[in-house]
Design a protein around this motif. Structure first.
Motif, PDB file in Angstrom:
ATOM      1  N   VAL A 116     -17.294   5.573  65.367  1.00  0.00           N
ATOM      2  CA  VAL A 116     -16.947   4.045  64.884  1.00  0.00           C
ATOM      3  C   VAL A 116     -18.347   3.256  64.390  1.00  0.00           C
ATOM      4  N   LEU A 117     -19.388   3.584  64.895  1.00  0.00           N
ATOM      5  CA  LEU A 117     -20.600   2.994  64.774  1.00  0.00           C
ATOM      6  C   LEU A 117     -21.107   3.748  63.307  1.00  0.00           C
ATOM      7  N   ALA A 118     -21.081   4.952  63.115  1.00  0.00           N
ATOM      8  CA  ALA A 118     -21.557   5.686  62.275  1.00  0.00           C
ATOM      9  C   ALA A 118     -20.793   5.402  61.012  1.00  0.00           C
ATOM     10  N   MET A 119     -19.437   4.842  61.025  1.00  0.00           N
ATOM     11  CA  MET A 119     -18.469   4.804  60.019  1.00  0.00           C
ATOM     12  C   MET A 119     -18.951   3.327  59.724  1.00  0.00           C
ATOM     13  N   VAL A 120     -19.131   2.455  60.240  1.00  0.00           N
ATOM     14  CA  VAL A 120     -19.636   0.943  60.176  1.00  0.00           C
ATOM     15  C   VAL A 120     -20.992   1.040  59.358  1.00  0.00           C
ATOM     16  N   ALA A 121     -21.901   1.715  59.882  1.00  0.00           N
ATOM     17  CA  ALA A 121     -22.979   2.041  58.818  1.00  0.00           C
ATOM     18  C   ALA A 121     -22.872   2.650  57.530  1.00  0.00           C
ATOM     19  N   ALA A 122     -22.071   3.514  57.449  1.00  0.00           N
ATOM     20  CA  ALA A 122     -21.678   4.017  56.158  1.00  0.00           C
ATOM     21  C   ALA A 122     -21.026   3.090  55.374  1.00  0.00           C
ATOM     22  N   VAL A 123     -20.051   2.511  55.692  1.00  0.00           N
ATOM     23  CA  VAL A 123     -19.279   1.541  54.955  1.00  0.00           C
ATOM     24  C   VAL A 123     -20.416   0.240  54.726  1.00  0.00           C
ATOM     25  N   ARG A 124     -21.351  -0.318  55.451  1.00  0.00           N
ATOM     26  CA  ARG A 124     -22.103  -1.207  55.115  1.00  0.00           C
ATOM     27  C   ARG A 124     -23.137  -0.718  54.178  1.00  0.00           C
ATOM     28  N   ARG A 125     -23.527   0.693  54.000  1.00  0.00           N
ATOM     29  CA  ARG A 125     -24.098   1.192  52.930  1.00  0.00           C
ATOM     30  C   ARG A 125     -23.471   1.086  51.323  1.00  0.00           C
ATOM     31  N   GLY A 126     -22.159   0.821  51.490  1.00  0.00           N
ATOM     32  CA  GLY A 126     -21.400   0.949  50.366  1.00  0.00           C
ATOM     33  C   GLY A 126     -20.763   2.056  50.083  1.00  0.00           C
TER      34      GLY A 126
ATOM     35  N   GLY B 168     -17.617   4.441  50.071  1.00  0.00           N
ATOM     36  CA  GLY B 168     -15.888   4.251  50.013  1.00  0.00           C
ATOM     37  C   GLY B 168     -15.372   5.108  51.536  1.00  0.00           C
ATOM     38  N   VAL B 169     -13.943   4.979  51.511  1.00  0.00           N
ATOM     39  CA  VAL B 169     -13.389   5.710  52.706  1.00  0.00           C
ATOM     40  C   VAL B 169     -13.614   7.070  52.598  1.00  0.00           C
ATOM     41  N   GLY B 170     -13.338   7.751  51.422  1.00  0.00           N
ATOM     42  CA  GLY B 170     -13.320   9.039  51.289  1.00  0.00           C
ATOM     43  C   GLY B 170     -14.827   9.620  51.440  1.00  0.00           C
ATOM     44  N   GLU B 171     -15.876   9.291  50.930  1.00  0.00           N
ATOM     45  CA  GLU B 171     -17.300   9.289  50.889  1.00  0.00           C
ATOM     46  C   GLU B 171     -17.588   9.228  52.629  1.00  0.00           C
ATOM     47  N   THR B 172     -17.237   8.191  53.136  1.00  0.00           N
ATOM     48  CA  THR B 172     -17.491   8.111  54.536  1.00  0.00           C
ATOM     49  C   THR B 172     -16.777   9.263  55.455  1.00  0.00           C
ATOM     50  N   ALA B 173     -15.756   9.611  55.151  1.00  0.00           N
ATOM     51  CA  ALA B 173     -15.030  10.794  56.030  1.00  0.00           C
ATOM     52  C   ALA B 173     -15.662  12.171  55.726  1.00  0.00           C
ATOM     53  N   ARG B 174     -16.090  12.155  54.397  1.00  0.00           N
ATOM     54  CA  ARG B 174     -16.841  13.607  54.146  1.00  0.00           C
ATOM     55  C   ARG B 174     -18.342  13.439  54.914  1.00  0.00           C
ATOM     56  N   GLU B 175     -19.075  12.241  54.751  1.00  0.00           N
ATOM     57  CA  GLU B 175     -20.388  12.317  55.376  1.00  0.00           C
ATOM     58  C   GLU B 175     -20.091  12.772  56.810  1.00  0.00           C
ATOM     59  N   LEU B 176     -19.108  12.021  57.553  1.00  0.00           N
ATOM     60  CA  LEU B 176     -19.009  12.255  59.044  1.00  0.00           C
ATOM     61  C   LEU B 176     -18.367  13.551  59.435  1.00  0.00           C
TER      62      LEU B 176
ATOM     63  N   TYR C  60      -8.944  -3.476  61.940  1.00  0.00           N
ATOM     64  CA  TYR C  60      -8.452  -2.822  60.563  1.00  0.00           C
ATOM     65  C   TYR C  60      -9.118  -1.626  60.149  1.00  0.00           C
ATOM     66  N   GLY C  61      -8.704  -0.933  59.355  1.00  0.00           N
ATOM     67  CA  GLY C  61      -9.249   0.319  58.749  1.00  0.00           C
ATOM     68  C   GLY C  61     -10.512   0.225  57.931  1.00  0.00           C
ATOM     69  N   PRO C  62     -11.288   1.314  57.687  1.00  0.00           N
ATOM     70  CA  PRO C  62     -12.659   1.221  57.010  1.00  0.00           C
ATOM     71  C   PRO C  62     -12.536   0.449  55.706  1.00  0.00           C
TER      72      PRO C  62
END
Length: 259
Positions: A138-148, A150-158, A175-177
């Motif tokens: 979750v913390l990594a997801m928040v950091a990725a979303v904070r960098r701008g 999207g959901v698909g990009e975040t999922a691939r990165e993680l 709520y969701g990303p």
């Protein structure tokens, strides 16, 4: 302490207007004057006010860190203010409330935080000491979303599925990303506007398709138009998010990091 946690306090003036608290992905532990209460995550602005001269204090948890500490399933408390004794053992909460209430009447050194803030900090440390660690995904997801991202990009990165991201986000964020992305984008936009950046530039720099897109999102999340939310001259109104630390928000008369 929990990474990013901040203690804040604010005293209402004789003509303090109602405060519009913008959604920000955070959860707060609040002292109401008699009880400890948890402010769940918001998806739309929450309007609040306090009697003149009243002192309000809280512990603000960074996105994704508060619910585990407070025994809260965030998606079950969206937009709600929940008594802490509804989440944790009532006897423990009663002791903490007595502790904060007693601290409220202790005189502090000039320039120091109010006594109740010291009492609230002690409660926060007891909570954190007994809490499980935050969810690293979750913390990594928040950091990725904070960098701008999207959901698909975040999922691939993680290296997880979008469905897994959403499932893990709900109890930690409420709520969701995708919604988190909208909330954080609004925070970026408000911060830029309060620094005097023109709205067209705010839209471009915050990740909106255009100024009309920004206006729609501001109305949907804040409940007012952009120019009502940040009127000219663009100065911070009350203690909303985007300026200092957050319940949506910039922190009021005082704050300190306790992480």
């Amino acid at each position: 302490m929990v990474p990013g946690a901040v203690l804040w306090w604010s005293r209402s003036g004789p003509e303090t207007p109602e405060k519009r608290v913008l959604p920000d992905g955070c959860v707060d532990l609040l002292w109401t004057g008699t009880h400890l209460k948890v402010a769940g995550p918001d998806v739309v602005a929450f309007t609040t006010g306090s009697p003149a001269g009243s002192l309000v204090a809280g512990l603000r948890f960074a996105p994704g860190t508060g619910p585990r500490t407070l025994g809260l399933r965030a998606h079950e408390a969206v937009g709600q203010r929940v008594p802490l004794d509804a989440l944790l053992a009532g006897s423990r909460v009663a002791r903490w409330e007595a502790q904060v209430s007693a601290a409220e009447h202790v005189r502090q050194a000039p320039g120091g935080p109010p006594g109740l803030v010291v009492g609230l900090e002690a409660v926060a440390r007891a909570l954190v000491d007994a809490a499980p660690p935050a969810d690293d995904l979750v913390l990594a997801m928040v950091a990725a979303v904070r960098r701008g991202l999207g959901v698909g990009e975040t999922a691939r990165e993680l290296d997880v599925s979008e469905r897994t991201l959403h499932r893990r986000a709900l109890p930690a964020l409420g709520y969701g990303p995708a919604t988190l992305g909208r909330v954080l984008r609004l925070q970026r936009a408000v911060g830029l506007a309060r620094r005097g950046v023109p709205w067209a530039d705010v839209a471009a720099r915050s990740g909106f398709a255009d100024q009309a897109h920004l206006a729609r999102d501001v109305r949907a999340l804040a409940g007012v138009s952009p120019t009502t939310l940040v009127p000219a001259p663009r100065t911070a109104q009350g203690w909303e998010p985007g300026s200092q630390a957050n319940r949506s928000t910039g922190l009021p008369s005082g704050s300190r990091t306790v992480a």
